[in-house]
Design a protein around this motif. Structure first.
Motif, short mmCIF file in Angstrom:
data_model
loop_
_atom_site.label_atom_id
_atom_site.label_comp_id
_atom_site.label_asym_id
_atom_site.label_seq_id
_atom_site.Cartn_x
_atom_site.Cartn_y
_atom_site.Cartn_z
N ASP A 47 52.00 -14.20 -32.51
CA ASP A 47 52.03 -15.56 -33.02
C ASP A 47 53.43 -15.75 -33.57
N THR A 67 38.37 -18.07 -30.64
CA THR A 67 39.49 -17.79 -31.54
C THR A 67 40.17 -19.08 -31.96
N VAL A 114 43.07 -21.64 -32.97
CA VAL A 114 44.50 -21.79 -32.67
C VAL A 114 45.07 -22.81 -33.65
N ILE A 125 47.08 -13.93 -26.94
CA ILE A 125 45.72 -13.54 -27.32
C ILE A 125 45.16 -12.58 -26.28
N GLU A 126 44.52 -11.51 -26.73
CA GLU A 126 43.97 -10.52 -25.81
C GLU A 126 42.76 -11.09 -25.08
N GLY A 128 39.83 -11.43 -27.64
CA GLY A 128 40.14 -12.66 -28.36
C GLY A 128 41.03 -12.46 -29.57
N ARG A 129 41.54 -11.23 -29.75
CA ARG A 129 42.40 -10.94 -30.90
C ARG A 129 43.80 -11.52 -30.66
N VAL A 130 44.37 -12.15 -31.70
CA VAL A 130 45.73 -12.67 -31.62
C VAL A 130 46.70 -11.50 -31.78
N ARG A 131 47.46 -11.24 -30.72
CA ARG A 131 48.43 -10.15 -30.77
C ARG A 131 49.82 -10.66 -31.13
#
Length: 421
Positions: A107, A63, A65, A97-98, A102-105
């Motif tokens: 930000d 993922t 950043v 991030i999960e 790898g999903r950004v929950r």
């Protein structure tokens, strides 16, 4: 057949005890709550991450950043947390991030900084590593701001932006949690002190100025970037707190000094570790030294409680590993070494190449050494030098990895990876 009531009761108790033992070990291995892990020493002995990987092998997800930040990832449950900043330092963020996808929950921009301080070319405006616990995340950007967030929705519980410090080269010290306190170092060019916040409210519980003879008016030689650690000696906690020119042990509940050692160096960075009755303290920059200190004295114990000092080949930035009776280190310029923990005698010293800022981790009998150029060297822990693998990613690491279950969570300069079997 009817079981006797007493035997039945014992079986139920034993089964319940086994359940809680397994549950606690599972929770322990699944969380990496602070810089260098659950105990702050880089150990994840119950885990067994991959020995080999590449951009196409054993990568569960990758993922991106945004921005620039060297804070190490921390993990609680299914969430990984880290901080980052815009390259100019004017906006500071927290990212969630999960773990499984790898999903950004999350930000979230936390702070705006009108006039960011200059940083060293090897530092960032988001280098301190957060601390996470059940439903709470504590993030720290030095004097730019400290905040507590609710991990369920990302809302800010409290924040502090009123503590002065010119970090000069940028902030680096990570916060730690002890009981109901959040403890933070401020060792800057102009001010040098330690603060304990009430972790529930952000209120200052104690603050102690560094009482150190720096023997200079040059603030550049008064700064430090070290993360403290809490140990227990004779049933009493001690906050081991390296600074420039000295390391001080405080009572973490009050800030009262217990003992100290003096040294000639500044910009202490490596986190101290404790074992075999000794505290291992790295003195920082300008030819670092490694001190092994018996932590049962009072006052200035430089001449009485130092068991040994290593002067040669000691790195300044990466923290050390203590595994059984051996102490492992990686120099900033790529030389790995193994020492007898009790005496400081060198067992082996090998050049592996590259430049190092990240601290090593130990898992599954293996030591993982991540350099700034993108190569991780995996060696076997032990008295014999053995390279097990060398693994390359597209970019290098300034942050130290996290270990959860049988996975490595690696933050490079641009991405976050989950390396898994």
């Amino acid at each position: 057949m009817n079981m006797p009531p007493t035997l039945s009761r014992y079986i139920r108790i034993a089964t319940l005890g086994l359940f809680f033992l397994c549950w606690s070990r599972t929770c322990w291995s699944a969380n990496w709550p602070q810089f260098r892990g659950p105990a702050g020493d880089g150990h994840a002995e119950a885990s067994d991450p991959p020995t080999t990987w590449s951009e196409t092998e054993h990568i569960a997800w990758k993922t991106p950043v945004h921005g620039r930040g060297w804070s190490s990832p921390v993990v609680w449950g299914n969430m990984i947390w880290l901080t980052t900043a815009d390259t100019d330092g004017k906006r500071l963020y927290v990212v969630g991030i999960e773990l499984d996808t790898g999903r950004v929950r999350f930000d979230r921009k936390l702070f705006d900084v009108e006039h960011p301080q200059d940083i060293h070319l090897t530092n960032s405006h988001a280098s301190p590593t957060p601390v996470v616990e059940d439903r709470r995340l504590y993030v720290h950007f030095g004097s730019y701001g400290t905040a507590c967030l609710d991990t369920d929705d990302g809302s800010v519980v409290w924040q502090r932006r009123d503590l002065p410090c010119n970090h000069w080269r940028g902030p680096g010290s990570s916060p730690i949690v002890f009981e109901d306190l959040l403890i933070v170092h401020y060792d800057g060019y102009d001010y040098q002190y330690v603060v304990a916040f009430d972790k529930r409210t952000g209120r200052t519980r104690w603050r102690v100025d560094r009482d150190i003879d720096y023997q200079t008016d040059d603030g550049d030689l008064k700064k430090a970037f070290c993360t403290p650690t809490v140990i227990t000696v004779d049933g009493q906690p001690q906050l081991i707190s390296p600074a420039a020119k000295a390391a001080i042990a405080y009572d973490p509940r009050s800030g009262k000094e217990i003992w100290r050692i003096d040294y000639p160096n500044h910009s202490a960075t490596a986190r101290p570790i404790f074992g075999r009755g000794l505290v291992f303290i790295n003195s920082g920059f300008s030819k670092a030294r490694l001190y092994a200190v018996r932590p049962n004295g009072t006052g200035n114990v430089t001449d009485t409680q130092v068991a040994w000092v290593a002067h040669q080949g000691i790195g300044s930035k990466p923290s050390h590993l203590l595994i059984d009776d051996l102490l492992y280190a990686i120099h900033d310029q790529g030389t790995a070494s193994c020492l007898e923990a009790d005496t400081g005698e060198v067992i082996w010293k090998k050049r592996i190449g590259g430049n190092f800022s990240a601290s090593p981790v130990y898992a599954g009998g293996k030591i993982y050494l991540l350099n700034e150029e993108g190569t991780t060297t995996v060696i076997a822990a032990g008295r014999q030098w053995q390279v097990m693998a060398k693994n390359d990613l597209d970019d290098g690491c300034m942050a130290s990895p996290a270990v959860v279950d049988d996975s490595l969570i690696i933050r490079t300069k641009t991405h976050l990876y989950r390396v898994a079997k």
